[in-house]
Design a protein around this motif. Structure first.
Motif, short mmCIF file in Angstrom:
data_model
loop_
_atom_site.label_atom_id
_atom_site.label_comp_id
_atom_site.label_asym_id
_atom_site.label_seq_id
_atom_site.Cartn_x
_atom_site.Cartn_y
_atom_site.Cartn_z
N SER A 33 86.54 45.26 9.45
CA SER A 33 87.23 44.44 10.45
C SER A 33 86.23 43.56 11.18
CB SER A 33 87.96 45.33 11.46
OG SER A 33 88.94 46.12 10.83
N PHE A 34 86.45 42.24 11.11
CA PHE A 34 85.67 41.26 11.86
C PHE A 34 86.37 41.10 13.21
CE2 PHE A 34 84.95 40.61 7.45
CZ PHE A 34 83.66 40.12 7.30
N VAL A 35 85.70 41.53 14.28
CA VAL A 35 86.36 41.60 15.58
C VAL A 35 85.62 40.75 16.60
CG1 VAL A 35 87.15 43.15 17.41
CG2 VAL A 35 87.09 43.95 15.04
N CYS A 36 86.36 39.88 17.29
CA CYS A 36 85.89 39.18 18.50
C CYS A 36 87.15 38.88 19.30
CB CYS A 36 85.06 37.94 18.16
SG CYS A 36 85.84 36.79 17.02
N ASP A 37 87.37 37.60 19.71
CA ASP A 37 88.63 37.28 20.35
C ASP A 37 89.75 37.20 19.32
OD1 ASP A 37 87.22 35.02 19.38
OD2 ASP A 37 88.54 33.68 20.50
N ARG A 38 89.39 37.15 18.06
CA ARG A 38 90.34 37.24 16.96
C ARG A 38 89.91 38.38 16.05
NH1 ARG A 38 91.45 30.92 15.15
NH2 ARG A 38 92.12 30.16 17.21
N LYS A 39 90.77 38.71 15.09
CA LYS A 39 90.45 39.82 14.19
C LYS A 39 90.84 39.46 12.77
CE LYS A 39 91.08 44.80 13.50
NZ LYS A 39 91.76 46.02 13.97
N LYS A 40 89.98 39.83 11.84
CA LYS A 40 90.24 39.62 10.42
C LYS A 40 89.80 40.87 9.68
CE LYS A 40 88.51 37.01 6.43
NZ LYS A 40 87.53 35.98 5.99
N ASP A 41 90.65 41.33 8.73
CA ASP A 41 90.32 42.51 7.94
C ASP A 41 90.03 42.12 6.50
OD1 ASP A 41 90.58 44.29 10.00
OD2 ASP A 41 92.68 44.72 9.60
N VAL A 42 89.05 42.77 5.91
CA VAL A 42 88.72 42.62 4.49
C VAL A 42 88.76 44.00 3.87
CG1 VAL A 42 86.99 41.90 2.81
CG2 VAL A 42 87.29 40.59 4.92
N LEU A 43 89.44 44.13 2.73
CA LEU A 43 89.57 45.41 2.06
C LEU A 43 88.66 45.46 0.84
CD1 LEU A 43 93.45 45.89 2.18
CD2 LEU A 43 91.74 46.74 3.78
N PHE A 44 88.01 46.60 0.67
CA PHE A 44 87.17 46.87 -0.50
C PHE A 44 87.71 48.10 -1.21
CE2 PHE A 44 84.37 44.70 2.46
CZ PHE A 44 83.66 43.82 1.66
N ASN A 90 80.52 34.18 5.44
CA ASN A 90 80.32 33.11 6.40
C ASN A 90 80.55 33.66 7.81
OD1 ASN A 90 80.65 30.86 8.12
ND2 ASN A 90 81.32 29.58 6.43
N HIS A 91 79.54 33.54 8.67
CA HIS A 91 79.64 34.13 10.01
C HIS A 91 79.82 33.07 11.11
CE1 HIS A 91 78.92 38.13 8.54
NE2 HIS A 91 77.82 37.75 7.91
N GLU A 92 80.44 31.96 10.74
CA GLU A 92 80.75 30.95 11.75
C GLU A 92 81.70 31.50 12.81
OE1 GLU A 92 82.18 27.41 9.97
OE2 GLU A 92 80.30 26.93 8.95
N TRP A 93 82.55 32.45 12.41
CA TRP A 93 83.49 33.07 13.36
C TRP A 93 82.73 33.70 14.53
CZ3 TRP A 93 83.23 38.35 14.33
CH2 TRP A 93 82.43 39.08 13.45
N ALA A 94 81.59 34.33 14.25
CA ALA A 94 80.80 34.97 15.29
C ALA A 94 80.13 33.92 16.18
CB ALA A 94 79.75 35.89 14.67
N GLU A 95 79.63 32.85 15.57
CA GLU A 95 78.99 31.79 16.34
C GLU A 95 79.99 31.12 17.28
OE1 GLU A 95 77.37 29.29 13.35
OE2 GLU A 95 75.92 30.78 12.62
N PRO A 116 80.99 39.63 19.08
CA PRO A 116 81.31 39.82 17.66
C PRO A 116 80.86 41.20 17.16
CG PRO A 116 80.10 37.76 18.04
CD PRO A 116 79.96 38.60 19.27
N ASN A 117 81.75 41.83 16.40
CA ASN A 117 81.44 43.12 15.78
C ASN A 117 82.08 43.18 14.41
OD1 ASN A 117 80.04 44.99 17.83
ND2 ASN A 117 81.74 44.16 19.03
N ILE A 118 81.47 43.95 13.53
CA ILE A 118 82.09 44.26 12.24
C ILE A 118 82.22 45.78 12.17
CG2 ILE A 118 81.92 44.14 9.74
CD1 ILE A 118 80.26 41.63 10.01
N ASN A 119 83.45 46.26 12.15
CA ASN A 119 83.72 47.69 12.09
C ASN A 119 84.12 48.07 10.67
OD1 ASN A 119 83.33 47.78 14.90
ND2 ASN A 119 85.47 47.28 15.27
#
Length: 264
Positions: free
Chosen positions: A129-140, A200-205, A245-248
Motif C-alpha cells: 500500500s502506497f499511503v499519503c493523502d491518497r492510497k494505492k494498492d499493488v498486489l503481488f 515511480n515515486h512522484e506520488w511521494a514527492e 509517504p509510506n509503503i506498507n
C-alpha cells in the motif's frame, strides 16, 4: 486497486473459500455463501447462536456485489463494491482468519501408477500500500521453488490451473526443501522491496510538496502568537499523518504447495 482487479480478487476469494458463484455477470456477482463466510461477512451472530442451540438447519445467505454500477442490469439489487468500501475492507480482513495459510498437493495427471516426486513451493500473496493523502494498492503473487530458488510471478493464477488436494495423493512423495520457508519468505520480501524501489515515486514527492505548503500556511497562522500552544502541535502532527509517504507491505495469505516438476 482498479475495479477489474477487485472483481478478480472477489472471484478468487469466493472460489478459494468454497462459495458457489450463482451469477457471474460482468457488472455483478451473486454468491451463495458457505456457513463460514456467512459468519464472517453477514453479521448474524444471534441467528447462528440460535441454530447452534436448537440444532436447526443452517441457511447461509446469498450476497450480490455490484462491481460496475453503470453496466448493471435494471432491477438488480446488491451492494456496490469499490476500493475503500466497508464490504471490501471486511473481505480483506476475513482473509486473515479464513485462508491465511494452506498446504496442498498436486494430483497426478492420468492414471499413472508410478511414484511421482512433488517439489516444494512457497507461494505468497502480498499487498503493498502506497499511503499519503491518497492510497494505492499493488498486489503481488510470488512463488518460490524451495529446491532451486527460482521465483515466478502471478503464481496464484498458475496454481488455479492445477488440480490440488489437501491430502498427498497415492503414488506421490514429497521432496525435502533445500531453502527453508523462513529463508524463502526473506527472499520474497527482498524481491518485492526491489520491485517497489523501481516504482515511480512522484506520488511521494507531490505529497511532500503539499505537506510543506500546508506547513507554511500553518506557521503563518501561528506566527503572531507569542507561544506556539498545544493546538499548533496537534495540527502539525495531523499534517504529518495526512501527508507523510509510506509503503506498507502485508501478507494476505500463502502456503506450501507440492507440485510436479515443471508444473509452474
Amino acid at each position: 486497486m482498479q475495479q477489474h482487479e477487485i472483481r478478480q480478487f472477489l472471484m478468487n476469494y469466493f472460489e478459494a473459500n468454497g462459495a458457489q458463484i450463482i451469477v457471474n455477470h460482468p457488472a455483478y456477482l451473486t454468491v451463495q455463501l458457505t456457513i463460514e463466510l456467512d459468519k464472517a461477512l453477514m453479521n448474524r451472530p444471534f441467528y447462528w447462536h440460535y441454530l447452534e442451540k436448537t440444532g436447526g438447519i443452517p441457511n447461509p445467505a446469498t450476497l450480490t456485489l455490484i462491481t460496475d454500477p453503470v453496466q448493471v442490469p435494471e432491477g438488480v439489487k446488491g451492494e456496490t463494491i469499490h476500493f475503500g468500501s466497508p464490504r471490501l475492507h471486511q473481505i480483506f480482513q476475513s482473509t486473515n482468519s479464513l485462508a491465511k495459510y494452506i498446504r496442498l498437493y498436486e494430483l497426478p495427471s492420468g492414471q499413472a501408477q508410478q511414484q511421482t516426486p512433488l517439489h516444494p513451493w512457497l507461494a505468497v500473496n502480498v499487498k503493498a500500500s502506497f499511503v499519503c493523502d491518497r492510497k494505492k494498492d499493488v498486489l503481488f503473487s510470488i512463488g518460490l521453488h524451495l529446491l532451486t530458488g527460482r521465483m515466478v510471478n502471478d503464481c496464484h493464477q498458475k496454481l488455479k490451473e492445477l488440480q490440488l488436494t489437501p491430502k498427498i495423493p497415492d503414488f506421490s512423495f514429497t521432496l525435502s526443501p533445500i531453502i527453508m520457508p523462513k529463508s524463502g519468505m526473506g527472499r520474497i520480501d527482498r524481491y518485492i522491496r526491489m520491485q517497489l524501489a523501481e516504482e515511480n515515486h512522484e506520488w511521494a514527492e507531490r505529497a511532500i510538496q503539499k505537506w510543506e505548503a500546508d506547513q507554511r500556511l500553518l506557521d503563518h497562522f501561528y506566527e503572531d502568537r507569542e507561544e506556539q500552544d498545544a493546538s499548533y502541535e496537534l495540527e502539525k502532527e495531523a499534517l504529518r499523518q495526512q501527508y507523510e509517504p509510506n509503503i506498507n507491505i502485508s501478507v494476505i495469505n500463502g502456503g506450501m504447495f507440492y507440485l510436479s516438476e515443471g508444473a509452474v
